[in-house]
Design an enzyme around this catalytic site. Structure first.
Site: not given
Length: 155
Positions: A54, A61, A76-78, A95
């Protein structure tokens, strides 16, 4: 073998010991060529234990993130994605900011046909917050499974 050698010179984290970045700005997302440029298919990443802070109280959070995308030329390369998501652990942001930043960062890197992210945040102050973002209307004739994360229900 040539493709593997090329990828090994381009990727800086896969196959190497990599520390968790201190912030999303320090994280290095990496991409590789999509294996099927001529097809449209959905790729899903699920992060059921995503954490951030937060920005006001510095309290942790927690969220369950689901990222769906239809690749164009890149995926994307993981490992780099895991490290990028982990870099939010010490990052203070609301958030909405975390969820949309992840989505927009991936779009800038990958230029996918389509991307959506669902951020299913656990309650803060007794109220869960769910954040959804997508680039545009999904292409037709591509199977995109529903996210099906049940809404939070207290006891």
């Amino acid at each position: 073998m040539k493709i593997k050698d090329e990828l090994n010179t381009q990727l800086t984290q896969l196959g190497h010991i990599s520390s968790l970045p201190n912030s999303p700005q320090e994280a290095k997302l990496e991409r590789v060529p999509a294996p099927f440029e001529d097809y449209q298919y959905t790729v899903r990443f699920t992060a059921p234990e995503f954490t951030s802070l937060c920005p006001i109280t510095s309290q942790p959070d927690f969220a369950h993130l689901i990222i769906d995308y239809i690749p164009n030329k890149w995926i994307v390369e993981s490992k780099s994605l895991k490290l990028f998501l982990g870099s939010f652990r010490n990052h203070g942001a609301f958030h909405e900011a975390c969820t949309v930043e992840i989505g927009t960062t991936l779009v800038k890197l990958l230029h996918p046909h389509w991307l959506r992210i669902g951020g299913y945040w656990f309650p803060r102050g007794g109220m869960p917050i769910d954040v959804f973002w997508q680039t545009n209307t999904p292409p037709k004739k591509v199977w995109i499974p529903p996210q099906e994360v049940p809404p939070y229900r207290g006891r």
